[in-house]
Scaffold this active site. Structure first.
Site, PDB file in Angstrom:
ATOM      1  N   HIS A   1      16.876  21.810  -6.221  1.00  0.00           N
ATOM      2  CA  HIS A   1      16.053  21.339  -5.110  1.00  0.00           C
ATOM      3  C   HIS A   1      15.455  22.519  -4.351  1.00  0.00           C
ATOM      4  O   HIS A   1      14.359  22.424  -3.786  1.00  0.00           O
ATOM      5  CB  HIS A   1      16.878  20.458  -4.182  1.00  0.00           C
ATOM      6  CG  HIS A   1      17.109  19.081  -4.722  1.00  0.00           C
ATOM      7  ND1 HIS A   1      18.156  18.294  -4.340  1.00  0.00           N
ATOM      8  CD2 HIS A   1      16.424  18.367  -5.641  1.00  0.00           C
ATOM      9  CE1 HIS A   1      18.093  17.141  -4.999  1.00  0.00           C
ATOM     10  NE2 HIS A   1      17.050  17.173  -5.782  1.00  0.00           N
TER      11      HIS A   1
ATOM     12  N   ARG B   1     -28.220   6.192  -3.915  1.00  0.00           N
ATOM     13  CA  ARG B   1     -28.607   5.457  -2.701  1.00  0.00           C
ATOM     14  C   ARG B   1     -30.135   5.508  -2.606  1.00  0.00           C
ATOM     15  O   ARG B   1     -30.706   6.455  -2.074  1.00  0.00           O
ATOM     16  CB  ARG B   1     -27.957   6.098  -1.477  1.00  0.00           C
ATOM     17  CG  ARG B   1     -26.431   6.160  -1.526  1.00  0.00           C
ATOM     18  CD  ARG B   1     -25.894   6.778  -0.230  1.00  0.00           C
ATOM     19  NE  ARG B   1     -24.459   6.868  -0.208  1.00  0.00           N
ATOM     20  CZ  ARG B   1     -23.757   7.975  -0.526  1.00  0.00           C
ATOM     21  NH1 ARG B   1     -24.415   9.058  -0.913  1.00  0.00           N
ATOM     22  NH2 ARG B   1     -22.461   7.972  -0.467  1.00  0.00           N
TER      23      ARG B   1
ATOM     24  N   ARG C   1     -28.378   1.815  -7.371  1.00  0.00           N
ATOM     25  CA  ARG C   1     -28.174   0.665  -6.484  1.00  0.00           C
ATOM     26  C   ARG C   1     -29.513   0.283  -5.878  1.00  0.00           C
ATOM     27  O   ARG C   1     -30.222   1.129  -5.325  1.00  0.00           O
ATOM     28  CB  ARG C   1     -27.183   1.016  -5.376  1.00  0.00           C
ATOM     29  CG  ARG C   1     -26.866  -0.172  -4.464  1.00  0.00           C
ATOM     30  CD  ARG C   1     -25.863   0.207  -3.389  1.00  0.00           C
ATOM     31  NE  ARG C   1     -26.416   1.149  -2.421  1.00  0.00           N
ATOM     32  CZ  ARG C   1     -25.693   1.712  -1.442  1.00  0.00           C
ATOM     33  NH1 ARG C   1     -24.399   1.448  -1.344  1.00  0.00           N
ATOM     34  NH2 ARG C   1     -26.262   2.551  -0.598  1.00  0.00           N
TER      35      ARG C   1
ATOM     36  N   GLU D   1     -17.919  -5.555  -1.986  1.00  0.00           N
ATOM     37  CA  GLU D   1     -17.740  -5.012  -0.643  1.00  0.00           C
ATOM     38  C   GLU D   1     -17.535  -6.086   0.409  1.00  0.00           C
ATOM     39  O   GLU D   1     -17.436  -5.777   1.596  1.00  0.00           O
ATOM     40  CB  GLU D   1     -18.942  -4.116  -0.273  1.00  0.00           C
ATOM     41  CG  GLU D   1     -20.285  -4.755  -0.556  1.00  0.00           C
ATOM     42  CD  GLU D   1     -21.431  -3.738  -0.557  1.00  0.00           C
ATOM     43  OE1 GLU D   1     -21.277  -2.656   0.038  1.00  0.00           O
ATOM     44  OE2 GLU D   1     -22.475  -4.051  -1.148  1.00  0.00           O
TER      45      GLU D   1
ATOM     46  N   ASN E   1     -15.985   1.579   1.761  1.00  0.00           N
ATOM     47  CA  ASN E   1     -16.336   1.722   3.176  1.00  0.00           C
ATOM     48  C   ASN E   1     -16.628   0.356   3.799  1.00  0.00           C
ATOM     49  O   ASN E   1     -16.058  -0.022   4.827  1.00  0.00           O
ATOM     50  CB  ASN E   1     -17.540   2.649   3.326  1.00  0.00           C
ATOM     51  CG  ASN E   1     -17.262   4.045   2.805  1.00  0.00           C
ATOM     52  OD1 ASN E   1     -16.114   4.431   2.625  1.00  0.00           O
ATOM     53  ND2 ASN E   1     -18.314   4.799   2.561  1.00  0.00           N
ATOM     54  N   ASP E   2     -17.567  -0.385   3.183  1.00  0.00           N
ATOM     55  CA  ASP E   2     -17.889  -1.707   3.716  1.00  0.00           C
ATOM     56  C   ASP E   2     -16.739  -2.695   3.510  1.00  0.00           C
ATOM     57  O   ASP E   2     -16.457  -3.518   4.390  1.00  0.00           O
ATOM     58  CB  ASP E   2     -19.158  -2.250   3.056  1.00  0.00           C
ATOM     59  CG  ASP E   2     -20.418  -1.775   3.765  1.00  0.00           C
ATOM     60  OD1 ASP E   2     -20.313  -1.367   4.940  1.00  0.00           O
ATOM     61  OD2 ASP E   2     -21.496  -1.798   3.148  1.00  0.00           O
TER      62      ASP E   2
ATOM     63  N   ARG F   1     -16.841   0.537  11.185  1.00  0.00           N
ATOM     64  CA  ARG F   1     -16.463   1.908  10.846  1.00  0.00           C
ATOM     65  C   ARG F   1     -17.146   2.931  11.747  1.00  0.00           C
ATOM     66  O   ARG F   1     -16.793   4.109  11.728  1.00  0.00           O
ATOM     67  CB  ARG F   1     -16.783   2.189   9.385  1.00  0.00           C
ATOM     68  CG  ARG F   1     -18.258   2.179   9.049  1.00  0.00           C
ATOM     69  CD  ARG F   1     -18.481   2.303   7.554  1.00  0.00           C
ATOM     70  NE  ARG F   1     -19.885   2.505   7.226  1.00  0.00           N
ATOM     71  CZ  ARG F   1     -20.485   1.971   6.187  1.00  0.00           C
ATOM     72  NH1 ARG F   1     -19.812   1.186   5.383  1.00  0.00           N
ATOM     73  NH2 ARG F   1     -21.745   2.229   5.934  1.00  0.00           N
TER      74      ARG F   1
ATOM     75  N   CYS G   1     -16.999   3.433  -5.512  1.00  0.00           N
ATOM     76  CA  CYS G   1     -17.995   4.401  -5.062  1.00  0.00           C
ATOM     77  C   CYS G   1     -17.912   4.666  -3.567  1.00  0.00           C
ATOM     78  O   CYS G   1     -18.826   5.262  -2.994  1.00  0.00           O
ATOM     79  CB  CYS G   1     -19.404   3.944  -5.435  1.00  0.00           C
ATOM     80  SG  CYS G   1     -19.915   2.398  -4.669  1.00  0.00           S
TER      81      CYS G   1
END
Length: 814
Positions: free
Chosen positions: A445, A552, A588, A681, A704-705, A715, A752
């Site tokens: 350890h 994006r 997208r 999302e 995120n969403d 957020r 993503c």
């Protein structure tokens, strides 16, 4: 197993001294042709280097490795001394087991001795017996009287395979015992012909269960079935056993110096150059006797409780600094300390007139000797942990607090006979450039903690290092296990140059960024980039991206007075496909609305734009914009590998309507077929993942969403943003459900959102079954290195633990 017969046993002997007892047992070995007479001197010499007192009136004298050529054949002799002989101050031996070992055939007898140690009545029976065969049978395992726990009435059981890499060692045994204690049922564990108390860590360790060992777990009591189910699940989950994550790095050239070196075992990689400093531990003195046994017992209980508090605090400190896996060492220490058999034995040693420190030290040392006698090097190495726990309690009993060791406030290389895990955890990497110990090994350890602190270390270098002069500049090579105590000036120059070179090579994330993210057990995870402009495509490839998982396209629509033309969009996409040179580009479609207001679209104000016209909803309302963008995408797809992805899909009607528009444009332009995906999302997409999977080729989870919709937290909110954590179990469970829904139709899932670029998040996502991770460009080298350094099984185990957590904080603590 070696043969042990009555002629190897001398009964009713007397010995005025330890040396005389060793000579007598040596005479038996000589008489039976086991050794040459000179080996007896080697046995005596060994006593000046190591304490061979095993505990509970048993000693195991043996010779030095250098004189093994004097052993004719591996053998054991037993000297029974009913009246006893003083071995060391305060240690009386009545059974001397002399060992002459050419190989490891004697280890089973040592293992059998550890079981005798727990049974004072069994030891006394061996000391009193007039029949040498009784001793032979007990030491060879033919007689187990008194050592096997009763299993009568334990009519419920399960057979389990312990697949932890090092078997049932301290950390998994700690988890097992702790879980067993949570049930009222009695729990027994059988391994071979041995049975252990499933609630006692020490009892479990003495089983010596190795990797892939099969144990039978038995239970008796009102909740026996629940106990067995829980223990079975814990074993199948790995008993929270976590392999150390080894980050992939380039192979470093070996350091070749001309100066003489002291060799040891490489314990922690790295190169250190600094003055030597001897680690001095305060010796804790105490009296053997005391006049008030009840008061001594209370002192011991108080000291144990205080030491447990110290360990709890240390656990939290190490967890924050080095992670839960490293901190688990000190949770195991707490379990050692809480062992009811250990505590009770120490309390029983106090009456009528022994002191608490003496009783505690006797029991701890006996337990440490038991572990040292085990054949498994990992288990035997845990003796250091037992002694570390013992020293902590002694410090509370004798010193009134934790033992403190003064360390210099300037960079040094520490030299020590050994370091405990507690010692190592307290080292400052800025001051302690490296350390070298006389004892120990790479699986201890202490070594594990050194690696977590990035302190170069060598173990097992021998006692010669303790004679090195302090203050002399030395070179410690943790990779090669070499300590150069008196290097030449030329070697110092060479070592400093090597340090500079290694600093560059240690930048492994950058150096290996073009290597695919293939786990140590052969599973590949695609690591791709999120980009927001044509120039970023080339940057992503230079960072090691294997494609683009999210373009994006809003960058084309923002900060302007009119929407972009088809040609403008096509040219931007063509620039990207050319930079990718055949690697996939996921485009997208326009995701405007909510937090991306565009004045020229003349969208009416909305009370809650995040729940209004955004993403694919806007595209289906403004088909002029949508069709223009789709034409540009299909034109670019004719010359590059493009996939199309629709955002903010909440209903089957959404995805079907978007696909209808796409097919209409494709038919009108004779465009190429493309793979179609959708963003996951919103909660409805998660709950209906199985149905959506029949409509698309892939999913990409926008964490995120998804996080803000699941947790109902904006957020961008100044107060709530910190709580909108994508590692919240609700978010992870949603991703897991999405993966399961996709599997029903053979579809793959990517992520993503920001979570994909988090090193810990990436490991959890991969463990959940996510096949593609798309992230901001700077995160790519780091995540790829993390994935290459882990096994998929390890990440799957981590993911399952994360799903079982209740808060994001608990997940991050993993």
């Amino acid at each position: 197993m070696i043969h042990l017969s009555p002629q190897d046993v001398r009964l009713k002997a007397t010995a005025p001294s330890k040396d005389d007892a060793i000579r007598q047992v040596g005479e038996v070995l000589v008489a039976n042709g086991r050794i040459q007479p000179g080996y007896v001197d080697s046995m005596l010499a060994r006593e000046t280097q190591a304490n061979t007192y095993l505990g509970n009136s048993i000693a195991i004298p043996h010779g030095q490795p250098a004189q093994r050529d004097l052993i004719t054949t591996t053998g054991i002799a037993v000297l029974q001394i009913p009246a006893g002989v003083e071995w060391n101050p305060g240690e009386v031996v009545r059974l001397v087991v002399g060992i002459a070992a050419k190989s490891d055939e004697h280890l089973q007898i040592l293992t059998n001795l550890t079981h005798v140690l727990d049974d004072p009545a069994a030891v006394q029976a061996l000391v009193d017996t007039d029949d040498a065969q009784v001793i032979c049978d007990r030491l060879t395992g033919k007689s187990t009287a008194g050592q096997t726990l009763d299993t009568d009435g334990f009519d419920q059981f399960i057979d389990l395979t312990i697949d932890a890499p090092t078997g049932l060692h301290a950390r998994p045994a700690t988890v097992f015992a702790d879980l067993a204690k949570s049930f009222t049922a009695e729990v027994r564990v059988r391994y071979g012909d041995q049975v252990a108390n499933g609630k006692s860590l020490m009892s479990l360790l003495k089983l010596g269960v190795e990797h892939n060992g099969v144990v039978r777990v038995l239970a008796k009591g009102s909740d026996a079935a629940q106990a067995l189910n829980a223990l079975q699940q814990a074993v199948e989950d790995g008993l929270e056993e976590e392999d150390e994550v080894v980050t992939a790095v380039l192979e470093l050239p070996a350091l070749e110096l001309d100066s003489p070196a002291l060799a040891g075992v490489p314990a922690s990689p790295g190169l250190a150059i600094a003055p030597l400093h001897r680690f001095h531990r305060t010796q804790l003195g105490f009296a053997e006797t005391a006049t008030h046994p009840a008061a001594e017992q209370e002192k011991l209980k108080t000291a144990i409780a205080a030491a447990d508090g110290d360990l709890a605090e240390l656990y939290e400190t190490i967890k924050v600094r080095s992670g839960k896996a490293k901190a688990a060492i000190f949770q195991a220490h707490r379990e050692f300390l809480a062992d009811p058999e250990l505590q009770q034995e120490a309390l029983n040693r106090i009456p009528p007139n022994h002191s608490a420190p003496w009783a505690w030290q006797q029991v701890v040392e006996a337990k440490a000797k038991e572990l040292e006698a085990l054949a498994d090097p990992v288990l035997s190495g845990r003796a250091a942990d037992v002694r570390d726990v013992g020293q902590r309690v002694l410090a509370r009993l004798v010193g009134g607090g934790e033992a403190r060791v003064a360390l210099p406030n300037h960079p040094v290389i520490l030299i020590a006979d050994d370091l405990t895990p507690s010692d190592t955890a307290g080292l400052d990497p800025e001051k302690i450039q490296g350390f070298c110990t006389a004892a120990g090994g790479a699986t201890s350890h202490t070594a594990i903690i050194a690696r977590s602190l990035h302190i170069p270390a060598i173990a097992g270098a021998g006692t010669g290092i303790l004679d090195l002069p302090e203050g002399a500049i030395a070179i410690l090579d943790g990779d090669g296990g070499q300590l150069y105590a008196n290097p030449t000036q030329a070697d110092l120059t060479k070592a400093r140059q090597a340090q500079a070179e290694r600093a560059q090579l240690r930048d492994g994330e950058q150096q290996t960024r073009f290597q695919p993210a293939i786990t140590t057990d052969g599973h590949r995870i695609e690591v791709v980039a999120n980009i927001g402009g044509p120039a970023e495509a080339a940057q992503a490839i230079q960072a090691g991206a294997e494609g683009v998982g999210l373009v994006r396209t809003e960058f084309l629509f923002l900060n302007r007075s009119a929407p972009p033309s088809e040609d403008e969009q096509y040219e931007a996409l063509q620039t990207m496909t050319q930079a990718l040179n055949g690697l996939p580009l996921i485009v997208r479609t326009l995701d405007i609305g909510g937090d991306k207001h565009v004045p020229y679209l003349n969208q009416p104000a909305e009370d809650n734009p995040f729940l209004g016209i955004r993403g694919v909803r806007l595209c289906l309302e403004r088909t002029d914009l949508f069709e223009t963008q789709l034409r540009a995408i299909l034109r670019a797809a004719a010359g590059g590998y493009i996939r199309i992805m629709f955002p903010m899909i909440a209903t089957l009607e959404d995805i079907r309507a978007a696909k209808t528009v796409l097919e209409s444009v494709r038919a009108a332009t004779d465009g190429p077929p493309v793979e179609i995906g959708m963003m996951v999302e919103v909660p409805s997409a998660v709950l209906m993942a199985a149905e959506f999977a029949q409509e698309v080729d892939f999913f990409s989870v926008g964490t995120n969403d998804l996080t803000q919709y699941l947790l109902a937290m904006d957020r961008g909110h100044p107060t709530l943003a910190k709580q909108a954590d994508a590692l919240h179990p609700a978010v992870l469970r949603a991703i897991a459900q999405t993966v399961q829904g996709a599997k029903l139709s053979g579809k793959w899932v990517g992520v993503c959102g920001g979570l994909a670029g988090d090193a810990q998040g990436a490991a959890i996502l991969a463990g959940l079954g996510v096949k593609e991770l798309s992230m901001d460009i700077p995160s790519i080298p780091k995540v790829k290195a993390r994935l290459r350094g882990a096994a998929m099984k390890q990440m799957q185990r981590l993911a399952q633990k994360a799903l079982a957590c209740r808060t994001a904080e608990e997940v991050r603590a993993l």
